[in-house]
Scaffold this motif. Structure first.
Motif, PDB file in Angstrom:
ATOM      1  N   GLY A 225       0.807  -1.121  -0.111  1.00  0.00           N
ATOM      2  CA  GLY A 225      -0.055  -0.006   0.072  1.00  0.00           C
ATOM      3  C   GLY A 225       0.816   1.231   0.062  1.00  0.00           C
ATOM      4  N   ASN A 226       2.186   1.025  -0.214  1.00  0.00           N
ATOM      5  CA  ASN A 226       3.026   2.399  -0.065  1.00  0.00           C
ATOM      6  C   ASN A 226       2.467   3.348  -1.248  1.00  0.00           C
ATOM      7  N   GLY A 227       2.393   2.664  -2.453  1.00  0.00           N
ATOM      8  CA  GLY A 227       1.956   3.488  -3.594  1.00  0.00           C
ATOM      9  C   GLY A 227       0.847   4.374  -3.493  1.00  0.00           C
ATOM     10  N   ARG A 228      -0.199   3.516  -2.927  1.00  0.00           N
ATOM     11  CA  ARG A 228      -1.704   4.342  -2.647  1.00  0.00           C
ATOM     12  C   ARG A 228      -1.683   5.085  -1.665  1.00  0.00           C
ATOM     13  N   TRP A 229      -0.875   4.836  -0.811  1.00  0.00           N
ATOM     14  CA  TRP A 229      -0.668   5.887   0.303  1.00  0.00           C
ATOM     15  C   TRP A 229       0.076   7.448  -0.153  1.00  0.00           C
ATOM     16  N   ALA A 230       1.113   7.148  -1.140  1.00  0.00           N
ATOM     17  CA  ALA A 230       1.304   8.384  -1.667  1.00  0.00           C
ATOM     18  C   ALA A 230       0.499   9.132  -2.673  1.00  0.00           C
ATOM     19  N   ARG A 231      -0.020   8.181  -3.618  1.00  0.00           N
ATOM     20  CA  ARG A 231      -0.991   8.760  -4.535  1.00  0.00           C
ATOM     21  C   ARG A 231      -2.220   9.646  -4.117  1.00  0.00           C
ATOM     22  N   GLU A 232      -2.654   9.205  -2.837  1.00  0.00           N
ATOM     23  CA  GLU A 232      -3.667   9.776  -1.999  1.00  0.00           C
ATOM     24  C   GLU A 232      -3.300  11.265  -1.612  1.00  0.00           C
ATOM     25  N   ARG A 233      -1.929  11.428  -1.323  1.00  0.00           N
ATOM     26  CA  ARG A 233      -1.360  12.655  -0.841  1.00  0.00           C
ATOM     27  C   ARG A 233      -0.744  13.445  -2.053  1.00  0.00           C
ATOM     28  N   LEU A 234      -1.009  12.938  -3.446  1.00  0.00           N
ATOM     29  CA  LEU A 234      -0.588  13.615  -4.959  1.00  0.00           C
ATOM     30  C   LEU A 234       1.067  13.555  -4.289  1.00  0.00           C
ATOM     31  N   ARG A 235       1.592  12.527  -4.076  1.00  0.00           N
ATOM     32  CA  ARG A 235       3.118  12.677  -4.072  1.00  0.00           C
ATOM     33  C   ARG A 235       3.747  11.473  -4.643  1.00  0.00           C
ATOM     34  N   GLY A 236       4.812  11.317  -4.988  1.00  0.00           N
ATOM     35  CA  GLY A 236       5.405  10.122  -5.731  1.00  0.00           C
ATOM     36  C   GLY A 236       5.449   9.029  -4.941  1.00  0.00           C
ATOM     37  N   ARG A 237       5.454   7.894  -5.550  1.00  0.00           N
ATOM     38  CA  ARG A 237       5.724   6.787  -5.127  1.00  0.00           C
ATOM     39  C   ARG A 237       6.932   6.329  -4.193  1.00  0.00           C
ATOM     40  N   SER A 238       7.970   6.987  -4.566  1.00  0.00           N
ATOM     41  CA  SER A 238       9.012   6.939  -3.686  1.00  0.00           C
ATOM     42  C   SER A 238       8.957   7.134  -2.147  1.00  0.00           C
ATOM     43  N   GLU A 239       8.039   8.467  -2.087  1.00  0.00           N
ATOM     44  CA  GLU A 239       7.723   8.910  -0.768  1.00  0.00           C
ATOM     45  C   GLU A 239       6.956   7.929   0.071  1.00  0.00           C
ATOM     46  N   GLY A 240       5.996   7.238  -0.606  1.00  0.00           N
ATOM     47  CA  GLY A 240       5.269   6.204  -0.090  1.00  0.00           C
ATOM     48  C   GLY A 240       6.239   5.111   0.598  1.00  0.00           C
ATOM     49  N   HIS A 241       7.172   4.955  -0.331  1.00  0.00           N
ATOM     50  CA  HIS A 241       8.423   3.679   0.268  1.00  0.00           C
ATOM     51  C   HIS A 241       8.801   4.438   1.256  1.00  0.00           C
TER      52      HIS A 241
ATOM     53  N   PRO B 201       9.041  -0.431 -12.974  1.00  0.00           N
ATOM     54  CA  PRO B 201       9.853   0.662 -13.649  1.00  0.00           C
ATOM     55  C   PRO B 201      11.412   0.336 -12.966  1.00  0.00           C
ATOM     56  N   ALA B 202      12.444   0.478 -13.863  1.00  0.00           N
ATOM     57  CA  ALA B 202      13.810   0.597 -13.323  1.00  0.00           C
ATOM     58  C   ALA B 202      13.785   1.453 -12.070  1.00  0.00           C
ATOM     59  N   ALA B 203      13.348   2.991 -12.456  1.00  0.00           N
ATOM     60  CA  ALA B 203      13.568   3.829 -11.639  1.00  0.00           C
ATOM     61  C   ALA B 203      13.200   3.757 -10.186  1.00  0.00           C
ATOM     62  N   GLU B 204      11.942   2.949 -10.206  1.00  0.00           N
ATOM     63  CA  GLU B 204      11.235   2.666  -8.820  1.00  0.00           C
ATOM     64  C   GLU B 204      12.088   1.438  -8.189  1.00  0.00           C
ATOM     65  N   VAL B 205      12.443   0.639  -8.857  1.00  0.00           N
ATOM     66  CA  VAL B 205      13.426  -0.684  -8.303  1.00  0.00           C
ATOM     67  C   VAL B 205      14.777   0.285  -7.787  1.00  0.00           C
ATOM     68  N   ASP B 206      15.233   0.835  -8.339  1.00  0.00           N
ATOM     69  CA  ASP B 206      16.414   1.703  -7.863  1.00  0.00           C
ATOM     70  C   ASP B 206      16.106   2.431  -6.586  1.00  0.00           C
ATOM     71  N   THR B 207      15.078   3.130  -6.589  1.00  0.00           N
ATOM     72  CA  THR B 207      14.796   3.789  -5.235  1.00  0.00           C
ATOM     73  C   THR B 207      14.570   2.973  -4.068  1.00  0.00           C
ATOM     74  N   LEU B 208      14.150   1.560  -4.450  1.00  0.00           N
ATOM     75  CA  LEU B 208      13.504   0.840  -3.401  1.00  0.00           C
ATOM     76  C   LEU B 208      14.768   0.248  -2.914  1.00  0.00           C
ATOM     77  N   MET B 209      15.933  -0.103  -3.765  1.00  0.00           N
ATOM     78  CA  MET B 209      17.236  -0.553  -3.337  1.00  0.00           C
ATOM     79  C   MET B 209      18.081   0.294  -2.549  1.00  0.00           C
ATOM     80  N   HIS B 210      18.034   1.644  -2.951  1.00  0.00           N
ATOM     81  CA  HIS B 210      18.584   2.735  -2.114  1.00  0.00           C
ATOM     82  C   HIS B 210      18.127   2.588  -0.665  1.00  0.00           C
ATOM     83  N   LEU B 211      16.769   2.658  -0.928  1.00  0.00           N
ATOM     84  CA  LEU B 211      16.121   2.617   0.789  1.00  0.00           C
ATOM     85  C   LEU B 211      16.349   1.246   1.586  1.00  0.00           C
ATOM     86  N   ILE B 212      16.369   0.450   0.907  1.00  0.00           N
ATOM     87  CA  ILE B 212      16.779  -0.816   1.587  1.00  0.00           C
ATOM     88  C   ILE B 212      18.306  -0.502   2.062  1.00  0.00           C
TER      89      ILE B 212
END
Ligand code: IPE
Ligand code: IPE
Ligand code: MG
Length: 248
Positions: free
Chosen positions: A19-35, A70-81
Motif C-alpha cells: 500500500g505504499n504507492g496508494r498512500w503516496a497517490r492519496e497525497r499527490l506525492r511520488g511513489r518513492s515518498e510512499g516507500h 519500472p527501473a527507477a522505482e526498483v532503484d529507489t527501493l534498493m537505495h532505501l533498503i
C-alpha cells in the motif's frame, strides 16, 4: 479472554507490507515518498513486535515479481533498503534483534548486498526477536531452490528418495529451523498471497486489513494480535477436542 480463542501471542508473525504507492497517490506525492514512509512503519512495527515478545517477524519487502517494476522505482527501493539497514542496525543490536535474509540476495546490487550482509553479521549474536527480511523473495523461487538441492543430494547418494518427508522439505527452505507463521497479516486491502511463504502458511491464521502500510502502526498490530487470540486453531480436529486439550 474469548472462550474460543487460544489467547496466546503469536510466536511468528509474517507481514505482506502493501500500500505504499496508494498512500503516496492519496497525497499527490511520488511513489518513492510512499516507500520512504513505509520504512518508518518497518521501524515501529519491528520495535512493537520485539516489545510484545514475538519471536519471529517475517517482512515481505521486495518480491521476485517486483523486479518487473519500472527501473527507477526498483532503484529507489534498493537505495532505501540499503540506507535503512545502515541506519537501523545499531538500534537493532541494542534491542537484541537478529536479522535473517531470505531470498535471492545475490540479485541485489552489490552495495545493497554488502549493507545487508553487514547488518546481518552485526546482529548475529542477538537472540531476541528474529527479523526475517524477504528480499528478491518468492515462495516458488524458494521451493524451486529447495527441490534443486534435494535432487542434488539424492543424486549424490546422501539422501534416499523414500526418506524424503515434510521435514526434509522444511529443512531446505529459507525458513529452515523456524516455526511456521501463526499469523499472516496483509495491509493495503488486497485479498491475495502474492507468492509469499506458500508452504509455511499451510495453517496460519490470515488477517487482511485495508490500512495502507505507511499508516500501519503498533495499535494496528495489537488489533491483529487480538483477533488472532480470539481465533480457534483446530488443525483439523473438532472444537471439542481442542477445548479438552486446552484443559489438560
Ligand atoms: C508495497 O507497496 C511495497 C512493495 C511491494 C515494494 P506497493 O508499492 O505495492 O504499493 P501499492 O500496492 O502500489 O499501493
Ligand atoms: C507484494 O506486494 C510484495 C511485497 C509486499 C513486497 P505487491 O504490491 O507486489 O503485490 P501484487 O503484485 O499487487 O500482488
Ligand atoms: Mg502493492
Amino acid at each position: 479472554m474469548h472462550e474460543k480463542g487460544c489467547g496466546e501471542t503469536p510466536r511468528h508473525i509474517a507481514i505482506i507490507m502493501d500500500g505504499n504507492g496508494r498512500w503516496a497517490r492519496e497525497r499527490l506525492r511520488g511513489r518513492s515518498e510512499g516507500h520512504a514512509e513505509g520504512v518508518n512503519s518497518v521501524h515501529s512495527i519491528t520495535k512493537a513486535a520485539s516489545d510484545l515478545g514475538v519471536k519471529y517477524l517475517t517482512l515481505y519487502a521486495f518480491s521476485t515479481e517486483n523486479w518487473n517494476r519500472p527501473a527507477a522505482e526498483v532503484d529507489t527501493l534498493m537505495h532505501l533498503i540499503g540506507s535503512a539497514i545502515r541506519k537501523e542496525t545499531p538500534e537493532l543490536v541494542t534491542n537484541n534483534v537478529h536479522i535473517n535474509l531470505l531470498g535471492d540476495i545475490d540479485r541485489l546490487p552489490a552495495e545493497v548486498h554488502a549493507d545487508l550482509e553487514a547488518g546481518r553479521k552485526a546482529t548475529e549474536h542477538c537472540d531476541g526477536l528474529n527479523l526475517n527480511l524477504c528480499l528478491s523473495y518468492s515462495s516458488r523461487w524458494e521451493l524451486t531452490e529447495a527441490v534443486r538441492r534435494i535432487a542434488a543430494e539424492a543424486k549424490e547418494g546422501t539422501l534416499a528418495p523414500e526418506d524424503i518427508d515434510e521435514q526434509t522439505i522444511d529443512s531446505h527452505l529459507a525458513t529452515a529451523g523456524m516455526p511456521d507463521p501463526d499469523l499472516l497479516i496483509r495491509t493495503g486491502g488486497e485479498l491475495r498471497i502474492s507468492n509469499f511463504l506458500l508452504w509455511q502458511i499451510a495453517y496460519s491464521e490470515l488477517y487482511f486489513t485495508p490500512v495502507l502500510w505507511p499508516d500501519f502502526g503498533p495499535s494496528h498490530l495489537i488489533d491483529a494480535i487480538d483477533v488472532f487470540r480470539n481465533r480457534e486453531r483446530r488443525f483439523g480436529k473438532t472444537s471439542e477436542q481442542v477445548k479438552n486439550e486446552s484443559i489438560l
